[in-house]
Each structure stands twice: as structure tokens, then as C-alpha cells.
Design a protein around this motif. Structure first.
Motif, PDB file in Angstrom:
ATOM      1  N   PRO A 108     -11.798 -15.111 -15.455  1.00  0.00           N
ATOM      2  CA  PRO A 108     -10.884 -15.533 -16.523  1.00  0.00           C
ATOM      3  C   PRO A 108      -9.448 -15.779 -16.024  1.00  0.00           C
ATOM      4  O   PRO A 108      -8.809 -16.752 -16.430  1.00  0.00           O
ATOM      5  CB  PRO A 108     -10.934 -14.370 -17.508  1.00  0.00           C
ATOM      6  CG  PRO A 108     -12.282 -13.761 -17.281  1.00  0.00           C
ATOM      7  CD  PRO A 108     -12.511 -13.870 -15.820  1.00  0.00           C
ATOM      8  N   VAL A 150      -9.356 -19.072 -14.060  1.00  0.00           N
ATOM      9  CA  VAL A 150      -9.437 -20.245 -14.942  1.00  0.00           C
ATOM     10  C   VAL A 150      -8.116 -20.468 -15.658  1.00  0.00           C
ATOM     11  O   VAL A 150      -7.645 -21.611 -15.785  1.00  0.00           O
ATOM     12  CB  VAL A 150     -10.602 -20.088 -15.944  1.00  0.00           C
ATOM     13  CG1 VAL A 150     -10.566 -21.198 -16.993  1.00  0.00           C
ATOM     14  CG2 VAL A 150     -11.941 -20.098 -15.211  1.00  0.00           C
ATOM     15  N   GLY A 192      -7.283 -22.360 -20.614  1.00  0.00           N
ATOM     16  CA  GLY A 192      -8.705 -22.016 -20.584  1.00  0.00           C
ATOM     17  C   GLY A 192      -9.559 -23.268 -20.541  1.00  0.00           C
ATOM     18  O   GLY A 192      -9.104 -24.374 -20.867  1.00  0.00           O
ATOM     19  N   SER A 218     -13.278 -17.049 -20.306  1.00  0.00           N
ATOM     20  CA  SER A 218     -12.615 -18.140 -19.583  1.00  0.00           C
ATOM     21  C   SER A 218     -12.478 -19.398 -20.417  1.00  0.00           C
ATOM     22  O   SER A 218     -11.820 -20.357 -19.999  1.00  0.00           O
ATOM     23  CB  SER A 218     -13.408 -18.466 -18.306  1.00  0.00           C
ATOM     24  OG  SER A 218     -13.489 -17.343 -17.461  1.00  0.00           O
TER      25      SER A 218
END
Length: 337
Positions: free
Chosen positions: A208, A211, A219, A238
Motif C-alpha cells: 500500500p 502504491v 491509490g 492499495s
């Protein structure tokens, strides 16, 4: 006349339950063709099927082998070869055609299938044609699910896999930005060369953050997940609020943890994808258009069809070991002359 076939009498570890037997050659029924199969891949779905972890169980039936009757199911879902016999009602033009075939039990020397389920491959090389009916169709249909437009971001797990490489190629043509998750730095350069942004993830919980950094905190707009299991929680975190996650593989095994707050407060859409079901949703016109798209991609040099090794059908045990080896650069095939 007889043929060799790889079968299994019960579900279990493919290395333990698969065996090579000799069977009578099949005869095509009305509307069917018989294909002399020359090459077929070892796909993850083939192994899941043998283990009993696929979307349907094996069709165990009585087989007349050279050693006597045997109740067993056949392995393999796709392959390529030459049509060598026609059932009643099939046009003579099929005879001698080079085709790809989607059928149960392609890990044998001959299969029969409805004429409508074989695809003329023309000038497509045999090794690519053997992989035509599963991964390229999967990639094309997966990419249609989130229907992302130019400038959007797509997250792909198992980013060095054959399907992911195909997705990067197709998505880049639509000007969709791809983030490809890989486990080794060696794989990063390969996916980057295709146009993706590689994310080398070597620890739980890192995805996450990576990203967010790659998307300026936004995201991913959507994710196509081949891994599932516990890592699926990182995939969900993510994706931006209102985004879409499509799970199409089970490389990690186990359930995908989906916290209710991801659905309620962030509005994520989480769904599964299985190629046979997706194809079953298409009418004849849509399926024909999909086939034309896939054949155009394959003849145009679609990546992800590379072959690392080929083994004779009788060496299926060695092929199984090779197929699950980490860091492969291409597919493992089973071949017959």
C-alpha cells in the motif's frame, strides 16, 4: 489404434497421482473434429484441477487401458495440433487445419471437440498456439472488467507472470498505467521493458505504501489479483476509494480477507473471475469478436507466450517439477511428435 494419455484416479498432488496410460484413439461424434495434439502447456489451472481445488471436479469414468479397465479422469485444458479426422456434419475444410483447442484432457495424443471450439491458428507458431485458449483470453476479458481509460492506474499482482505481461501490453496500448508487483529485482527490468512500473515487494504490508508513492497518494484505480490469500489485504488497501478489485488466481491459497469497512466506508468492489464462466456469459457475436481480438494480439507478438522448456508427454513428471520452479522465464510444454 492406441494413444498415450496422462490421467489420475483420484485428486491429489499431481506428482503423486498422475500416470501415463495407453488408451484407444477416440472417434469424433457428429459435429466434432479430432485433433492430433502436438503441444500443450502446464498451466496453474491444470495443477489446481488435479489437486481438486479447481472450479469443477474431475470426471472420473471407466477407461479401457492396455493394462485393463481403469476409473480415471484426464488432465489438461488446452493445446494445439492438427485436425486429422472429422465427425459427421463437419465441413471437409477442417481436415488438416492447424488449430488450437480448448477441451478437457489435452494431456493426451488425440482429443475430440466440437468444431466450434477449435481455433484455426494459421501462421501462429505451434508453441504459441498451444497457449492460445487460456491466458490470452483471460487477459483480454480481465482488462475489460474495470474498463479503465487513459491516464488511469492498474495494479497487477504476480507482475512477472504470463497473464500479467499480456495485461501490461494490452493496457499500455490503451494508455493505462500499470503497476506490476514482483518479488525479485531480476523480474523488475523485464516488466519495466514492457511499459509497467515495477514494485519489488519483499515484505508484508509494504505494497500500500509503495502504491501511494507511485500514484501521488491517490491509490490504484483498480487491481487484478492473481495471488489472493493473506496478501489480498494489502491489495485492497492499495486501491482508491470506489475502486475495483478482481481476483482471478489463487497462488497464495487461502481466503482473501475483506474487512467490512473496505466495502462500507471506502466503497470498494471486490469480485472473482473464472474464464469458463466469463466465456459462458458471452453470446456468439461477442465471443467471435473476442476471438478476433485475441488472435490479432497473438499474431502481433503478444508477450507472455514465451516457452522455457518442452518435454515429451512421457516425461510429464519432469515437466511438473520444472513448471513450479521459481523464477521461470516462460511456459513449460508437453509435446508429442
Amino acid at each position: 489404434m492406441t494413444m498415450r494419455a496422462v490421467v489420475f484416479e483420484r485428486h491429489g498432488d499431481p506428482a503423486e497421482v498422475l500416470r501415463l496410460v495407453t488408451l484407444p484413439e477416440p472417434r469424433p461424434a457428429p459435429g466434432e473434429v479430432r485433433v492430433r495434439v502436438l503441444a500443450r502447456p502446464v498451466n496453474p489451472s491444470d495443477l489446481l484441477f488435479v489437486r481438486g481445488e479447481y472450479g469443477r471436479r474431475g470426471d472420473f469414468r471407466e477407461l479401457e487401458t492396455s493394462e485393463g479397465p481403469l476409473r480415471a479422469a484426464s488432465a489438461g485444458f488446452e493445446g494445439a495440433g492438427v485436425v486429422d479426422a472429422l465427425g459427421p456434419g463437419v465441413p471437409g475444410a477442417y481436415l488438416g487445419a492447424h488449430v488450437a483447442v480448448a477441451a478437457d484432457g489435452t494431456w493426451r495424443e488425440y482429443v475430440t471437440a466440437p468444431a466450434r471450439d477449435v481455433y484455426r491458428t494459421g501462421g501462429v507458431p505451434l508453441r504459441a498456439a498451444a497457449q492460445l485458449t487460456v491466458n490470452p483470453f483471460t487477459a483480454a476479458l480481465l482488462l475489460d472488467r474495470p474498463a479503465l481509460g487513459p491516464g488511469r492506474t492498474l495494479l497487477l499482482t504476480a507482475g512477472a507472470s504470463a497473464v500479467a505481461r499480456m495485461l501490461v501490453h494490452m493496457a499500455t496500448a490503451r494508455r493505462v498505467r500499470c503497476l506490476a508487483v514482483v518479488r525479485r529485482a531480476a523480474a523488475a527490468s523485464a516488466v519495466e521493458a514492457l511499459g509497467a512500473v515495477p514494485l519489488v515487494v519483499d515484505a508484508p504490508g509494504a505494497l500500500p505504501r509503495m502504491v501511494r508513492e507511485a500514484t501521488g497518494g491517490h491509490g490504484a484505480d483498480a487491481a487484478l489479483d492473481a495471488v489472493a490469500g493473506a496478501p489480498g489485504a494489502d491489495v485492497l488497501r492499495s486501491v482508491r476509494p470506489g475502486g475495483r478489485v478482481v481476483v482471478y488466481g489463487m497462488l497464495a491459497g487461502g481466503p482473501v480477507p475483506v474487512p467490512a469497512e473496505e466495502l462500507v466506508f471506502r466503497g470498494l468492489r471486490v469480485e472473482g473471475f473464472w474464464l469458463p464462466a466469463a466465456l459462458g456469459e458471452l453470446d456468439a457475436a461477442a465471443r467471435g469478436e473476442l476471438t478476433r481480438r485475441v488472435l490479432a494480439e497473438v499474431t502481433g507478438g503478444l508477450p507472455g507466450l514465451e516457452v522455457e522448456a518442452a518435454y515429451g508427454l512421457e516425461r510429464f513428471g519432469e515437466a511438473l517439477v520444472h513448471a513450479v520452479r521459481p523464477g521461470r522465464s516462460g511456459k513449460v510444454l508437453l509435446t508429442t511428435g
